[in-house]
Design a protein around this motif. Structure first.
Motif, PDB file in Angstrom:
ATOM      1  N   LYS A   6       0.830  -1.205   0.000  1.00 56.24           N
ATOM      2  CA  LYS A   6       0.000   0.000   0.000  1.00 56.24           C
ATOM      3  C   LYS A   6       0.862   1.252   0.000  1.00 56.24           C
ATOM      4  O   LYS A   6       1.766   1.403   0.826  1.00 56.24           O
ATOM      5  CB  LYS A   6      -0.912  -0.010   1.229  1.00 56.24           C
ATOM      6  N   VAL A   7       0.571   2.154  -0.933  1.00 54.06           N
ATOM      7  CA  VAL A   7       1.328   3.395  -1.087  1.00 54.06           C
ATOM      8  C   VAL A   7       0.482   4.581  -0.619  1.00 54.06           C
ATOM      9  O   VAL A   7      -0.645   4.773  -1.093  1.00 54.06           O
ATOM     10  CB  VAL A   7       1.757   3.608  -2.552  1.00 54.06           C
ATOM     11  N   VAL A   8       1.032   5.363   0.290  1.00 54.18           N
ATOM     12  CA  VAL A   8       0.337   6.542   0.803  1.00 54.18           C
ATOM     13  C   VAL A   8       1.229   7.766   0.640  1.00 54.18           C
ATOM     14  O   VAL A   8       2.407   7.744   1.013  1.00 54.18           O
ATOM     15  CB  VAL A   8      -0.046   6.369   2.291  1.00 54.18           C
ATOM     16  N   VAL A   9       0.678   8.827   0.068  1.00 57.73           N
ATOM     17  CA  VAL A   9       1.385  10.107  -0.045  1.00 57.73           C
ATOM     18  C   VAL A   9       0.906  11.031   1.062  1.00 57.73           C
ATOM     19  O   VAL A   9      -0.298  11.175   1.279  1.00 57.73           O
ATOM     20  CB  VAL A   9       1.140  10.760  -1.423  1.00 57.73           C
ATOM     21  N   VAL A  10       1.855  11.648   1.770  1.00 57.38           N
ATOM     22  CA  VAL A  10       1.503  12.605   2.820  1.00 57.38           C
ATOM     23  C   VAL A  10       1.927  13.997   2.380  1.00 57.38           C
ATOM     24  O   VAL A  10       3.012  14.186   1.825  1.00 57.38           O
ATOM     25  CB  VAL A  10       2.147  12.235   4.178  1.00 57.38           C
ATOM     26  N   LEU A  11       1.051  14.958   2.617  1.00 58.59           N
ATOM     27  CA  LEU A  11       1.278  16.345   2.213  1.00 58.59           C
ATOM     28  C   LEU A  11       1.336  17.234   3.454  1.00 58.59           C
ATOM     29  O   LEU A  11       0.293  17.578   4.028  1.00 58.59           O
ATOM     30  CB  LEU A  11       0.153  16.822   1.293  1.00 58.59           C
ATOM     31  N   PRO A  12       2.519  17.621   3.925  1.00 64.21           N
ATOM     32  CA  PRO A  12       2.619  18.546   5.060  1.00 64.21           C
ATOM     33  C   PRO A  12       2.393  19.973   4.556  1.00 64.21           C
ATOM     34  O   PRO A  12       3.224  20.535   3.852  1.00 64.21           O
ATOM     35  CB  PRO A  12       4.064  18.345   5.554  1.00 64.21           C
ATOM     36  N   ALA A  13       1.253  20.546   4.891  1.00 64.05           N
ATOM     37  CA  ALA A  13       0.843  21.804   4.264  1.00 64.05           C
ATOM     38  C   ALA A  13       0.858  22.991   5.225  1.00 64.05           C
ATOM     39  O   ALA A  13       0.513  22.860   6.404  1.00 64.05           O
ATOM     40  CB  ALA A  13      -0.565  21.651   3.684  1.00 64.05           C
ATOM     41  N   GLY A  68       8.456  19.945  11.600  1.00 67.25           N
ATOM     42  CA  GLY A  68       8.647  18.614  12.166  1.00 67.25           C
ATOM     43  C   GLY A  68       7.373  18.067  12.775  1.00 67.25           C
ATOM     44  O   GLY A  68       7.034  16.890  12.604  1.00 67.25           O
ATOM     45  N   GLY A  69       6.651  18.921  13.480  1.00 66.97           N
ATOM     46  CA  GLY A  69       5.387  18.504  14.082  1.00 66.97           C
ATOM     47  C   GLY A  69       4.373  18.086  13.039  1.00 66.97           C
ATOM     48  O   GLY A  69       3.595  17.142  13.237  1.00 66.97           O
ATOM     49  N   ASN A  70       4.385  18.784  11.911  1.00 68.03           N
ATOM     50  CA  ASN A  70       3.489  18.437  10.810  1.00 68.03           C
ATOM     51  C   ASN A  70       3.809  17.038  10.287  1.00 68.03           C
ATOM     52  O   ASN A  70       2.922  16.201  10.100  1.00 68.03           O
ATOM     53  CB  ASN A  70       3.643  19.472   9.689  1.00 68.03           C
ATOM     54  N   GLN A  71       5.096  16.769  10.078  1.00 63.78           N
ATOM     55  CA  GLN A  71       5.491  15.450   9.570  1.00 63.78           C
ATOM     56  C   GLN A  71       5.129  14.327  10.539  1.00 63.78           C
ATOM     57  O   GLN A  71       4.741  13.235  10.121  1.00 63.78           O
ATOM     58  CB  GLN A  71       6.995  15.418   9.289  1.00 63.78           C
TER      59      GLN A  71
END
Length: 281
Positions: A6-13, A68-71
């Protein structure tokens, strides 16, 4: 999915409403199973745009926690969703989303557990408009880090990174900084664990909407990066112990990568198989 993973993309915005849509539209949904956006208390319409384009998993921090907190929120949610491969992509469109598939493929095929999109390989940074002073300090820091950490990365400061879940599960990233130096603390922990990092050439774009930190914060970041590298250096020598590496078993994952292929050995093995088959007939 790739190879059943399973591939998931995360977007820290943070204030990404002008570039989020185009970033999202270029992500290959034939490969990516889920997309997570974590909004770090933006002052614009980032969350509204995310809902409008159909991002299902949206997390909004009520207070700004920092890069960092976002990630941390990104990775915790991705692991919770059962992601095997987690790819961090900035939604400011500075990095091309079209590299998501090759980065995920390297991990899914067991070639490397971590892949970085490098702006330095192929001179992509300068071609894309990276300010000269940023390029200079990027190179200076990277050379220093490679010497202290005995590695050969082209850059430690890219915001385009892909991880196998086993990497994030083996590292206590929740204890890392909530600021920009988080990325480099994570890299130090990855190398300390024995994981290897691959790099792929990544073209970049610098424009007014692309996120960037000013000179003062860049200087603070640079000092923090050097501090992390010195901690790694001293820890590896056994001179000192730091909280950054607590709970990590050194070399736990070392020597798991097969290394370069010996063509002569492969040829000899093939000849033995042919000879054996001939004898049997």
């Amino acid at each position: 999915m790739i190879n059943g993973q399973k591939v998931v993309v995360v977007l820290p915005a943070y204030n990404a409403d002008k570039t989020l849509r185009i970033t999202y539209e270029e992500i290959d949904r034939n490969v990516v199973d889920d997309i997570i956006l974590v909004d770090d208390c933006s002052r614009d319409n980032t969350v509204a745009v995310a809902r409008d384009i159909g991002i299902h998993y949206i997390i909004r921090h009520e207070k700004n926690r920092g890069y960092g907190g976002n990630q941390k929120s990104c990775y915790q949610k991705a692991l919770e969703l059962g992601a095997d491969i987690i790819i961090m992509l900035h939604p400011d469109y500075q990095y091309t989303p079209q590299l998501v598939t090759p980065m995920a493929t390297l991990i899914a095929n067991g070639v490397y557990p971590v892949v970085f999109g490098s702006r330095i390989l192929g001179m992509g940074a300068l071609k894309g408009g990276m300010p000269l002073y940023k390029y200079f300090f990027n190179r200076l820091l990277t050379v220093s880090q490679n010497l202290l950490m005995r590695q050969k990365l082209s850059e430690y400061h890219t915001g385009y990174r892909a991880y196998h879940r086993s990497v994030l599960e083996a590292i206590p990233f929740e204890n890392d900084s909530e600021d920009f130096v988080f990325d480099n603390e994570l890299v130090a922990q990855i190398f300390y664990s024995g994981f290897e990092i691959a790099e792929i050439t990544c073209p970049t774009r610098y424009f007014s909407e692309a996120s960037s930190i000013n000179f003062r914060r860049s200087s603070i970041y640079g000092l923090g990066v050097l501090q992390v590298s010195f901690k790694y250096f001293l820890q590896k020598l056994g001179i000192a112990k730091f909280k950054l590496f607590e709970g990590i078993t050194p070399n736990k994952f070392a020597n798991t990568h097969k290394g370069p292929l010996d063509v002569n050995e492969l040829h000899e093995a093939q000849l033995k198989v042919i000879h054996k088959q001939s004898s049997e007939h």
